[in-house]
Design an enzyme around this catalytic site. Structure first.
Site, PDB file in Angstrom:
ATOM      1  CE  LYS A 139      -0.268  -3.082   4.923  1.00 48.63           C
ATOM      2  NZ  LYS A 139      -1.608  -2.652   4.442  1.00 48.63           N
ATOM      3  CD  GLU A 187       8.057  -2.093   3.202  1.00 45.35           C
ATOM      4  OE1 GLU A 187       9.008  -2.300   3.986  1.00 45.35           O
ATOM      5  OE2 GLU A 187       7.022  -2.802   3.182  1.00 45.35           O
ATOM      6  CB  SER A 242      -7.871  -6.565   4.960  1.00 46.17           C
ATOM      7  OG  SER A 242      -8.268  -5.662   3.945  1.00 46.17           O
TER       8      SER A 242
HETATM    9  C1  LIG Z   1      -2.059  -2.831   3.156  1.00 44.41           C
HETATM   10  C2  LIG Z   1      -3.464  -3.296   3.098  1.00 44.41           C
HETATM   11  C3  LIG Z   1      -3.871  -4.311   2.204  1.00 44.41           C
HETATM   12  C4  LIG Z   1      -2.961  -4.925   1.183  1.00 44.41           C
HETATM   13  O1  LIG Z   1      -1.875  -5.637   1.712  1.00 44.41           O
HETATM   14  P1  LIG Z   1      -1.799  -7.218   1.689  1.00 44.41           P
HETATM   15  O2  LIG Z   1      -0.397  -7.506   2.054  1.00 44.41           O
HETATM   16  O3  LIG Z   1      -2.160  -7.677   0.315  1.00 44.41           O
HETATM   17  O4  LIG Z   1      -2.766  -7.713   2.695  1.00 44.41           O
HETATM   18  C5  LIG Z   1      -5.189  -4.749   2.255  1.00 44.41           C
HETATM   19  N1  LIG Z   1      -6.071  -4.201   3.108  1.00 44.41           N
HETATM   20  C6  LIG Z   1      -5.719  -3.214   3.966  1.00 44.41           C
HETATM   21  C7  LIG Z   1      -6.764  -2.653   4.881  1.00 44.41           C
HETATM   22  C8  LIG Z   1      -4.408  -2.728   3.989  1.00 44.41           C
HETATM   23  O5  LIG Z   1      -4.077  -1.744   4.833  1.00 44.41           O
END
Ligand SMILES: *Cc1c(COP(=O)(O)O)cnc(C)c1O
Length: 432
Positions: A112, A134, A401
């Site tokens: 993020k 948000e 992610s």
């Molecule tokens: C917020 C988040 C997501 C989901 O958000 P996307 O916009 O779909 O990437 C996925 N993985 C992690 C670790 C997150 O914090």
């Protein structure tokens, strides 16, 4: 201009953080991805969106801006994040080689921050002094509060009142970083209500306020802009995969909540037809149970939060309640570009259930020594499933992610539920 390229780190590519895809031209100038995207907002916001679009159009080619962005990503976030060969897990699945893109190693623990830095630099250039955001689980709120502290910007984060209670740790984090957290009591008191409230704030305070949206959703230019800022993920993979694996992957797999980590890793690969793109939605307790958050798999076209996309809605167009074990995937919509990629067939979308994601979470911990986020565990679960159907000549690249430290509570609760409970008659002295 010459930089030392570290194998697996693709250092040379940090210079090109904003990827331009020359074989794929989406969205159009009004923000349409085919029938999706666009701008569905009140008149008062049209001017603010125009101003944002103009600033972004100018800065995306500005060498000073790009240098500053590159330096922040390198020295504050710690980019480039490595590509990593998950050897033991690959061996266990007995098929394709599985690689992870390690976004969990970024400062603040997820992808993020890539987007938040881009938008905060944009806000500074536009002379805005107040940032609003948000947040659902609190991850985007923490990333935003972090950057506001770094840049000395005032920060207000809207968060559903139920989420404030459920994600107390992230609320404390944001407050420690100097942000004001505003609990939202309307609607279902979760993410979608926080988004509505942030929009309302923006309408009233457009003069000095910049709204940092956390995913590839919202009105144009947000879906495009957030994709571009996240494309550093895939951009790095383009150089790292040949270094680490000898060539580009056959399959790229990422989880999809709003869809920003997926767009970030997909976008630089879209023009390469030999690479399959797979998005993984939250299947929750199963699509048939109705308790899931799979907007692309089980939803239909509608308008939410300023754009047209796939939504989970009832026949009257009311937004439905969603469920996922991972808070970050628990959103009833999805970025409009994913809707377009699904309809055109360039990407495909599958679901992974809560139980499958948890299994992948535990496998990743024990086989690789990495505690992944529950969101990312959805991508890992599908990557492992896919790998087992392929031969070792094939390569699957999964976007890891974020890290799972934030999910300890959820995982330990689940473990307690699956453990045999002592029967009533033997638990007289239990202290509950
Ligand atoms: C917020 C988040 C997501 C989901 O958000 P996307 O916009 O779909 O990437 C996925 N993985 C992690 C670790 C997150 O914090």
């Amino acid at each position: 201009m010459t930089e030392l390229a570290t194998p697996g780190l693709g250092a040379a590519h940090a210079a090109n953080a904003l990827h331009r895809n020359h074989s794929y031209h989406q969205p159009d100038t009004l923000g349409h991805f085919g029938p999706y995207g666009g701008i569905f907002v009140s008149e008062t916001l049209i001017h603010a969106l125009d101003e944002l679009q103009q600033a972004y159009d100018h800065l995306r080619d500005d060498p000073g801006f790009l240098n500053e962005l590159r330096d922040e990503l390198r020295y504050f976030v710690g980019r480039p994040s490595p590509v990593y060969h998950a050897r033991r897990w690959s061996d266990q699945m007995g098929g394709a080689r599985i690689y992870f893109k390690r976004e969990d190693l970024n400062h603040t623990g997820a992808h993020k921050i890539n987007n938040v830095i881009g938008q905060a630099l944009l806000a500074k250039q536009m002379g805005k002094t107040r940032i609003i955001a948000e947040t659902g689980a609190g991850q985007h709120g923490v990333a935003t509060a972090t950057i506001c502290a770094r840049f000395g910007l005032k920060c207000v984060v809207y968060m559903g009142a139920d989420d404030v209670r459920r994600q107390a740790q992230n609320v404390i984090r944001m407050q420690l970083l100097g942000a004001q957290v505003v609990p939202v009591e309307s609607g279902s008191r979760t993410l979608k209500d926080a988004l509505n409230e942030a929009m309302r704030d923006w309408v009233t305070n457009v003069e000095d306020t910049f709204y940092i949206i956390g995913t590839v959703a919202g009105p144009h230019p947000y879906p495009m802009m957030v994709r571009d800022f996240q494309s550093v993920i895939g951009q790095e993979c383009l150089t790292q995969m040949p270094e680490m694996a000898g060539r580009q992957p056959d399959h790229v797999v990422a989880c999809v909540g709003g869809g920003s980590n997926a767009m970030g890793i997909f976008y630089p690969y879209i023009g390469d037809a030999s690479v399959t793109l797979v998005g993984v939605e939250a299947g929750g307790e199963g699509i048939d149970s109705g308790r899931h958050a799979a907007s692309l798999t089980a939803g239909s076209s509608g308008v939410l939060h300023g754009n047209r996309t796939y939504l989970l809605q009832d026949p009257k167009g009311q937004i439905m309640d969603t469920h996922s074990v991972s808070a970050g995937l628990d959103y009833p919509g999805v970025g409009p570009e994913h809707a377009w990629l699904k309809d055109t067939g360039r990407a495909s979308y599958v679901t992974v259930t809560d139980d499958e994601a948890l299994q992948a979470f535990h496998d990743c911990c024990r086989l690789e020594g990495i505690i992944p986020a529950l969101e990312s565990s959805h991508a890992l679960a599908h990557a492992a499933k896919l790998a087992s159907t392929l031969s070792p000549q094939h390569i699957v690249l999964a976007n890891l992610s974020g890290r799972g430290d934030k999910d300890m509570h959820t995982v330990s609760e689940r473990l307690a539920q699956t453990r045999p409970q002592p029967s009533q008659s033997h638990s007289n002295n239990a202290k509950d």
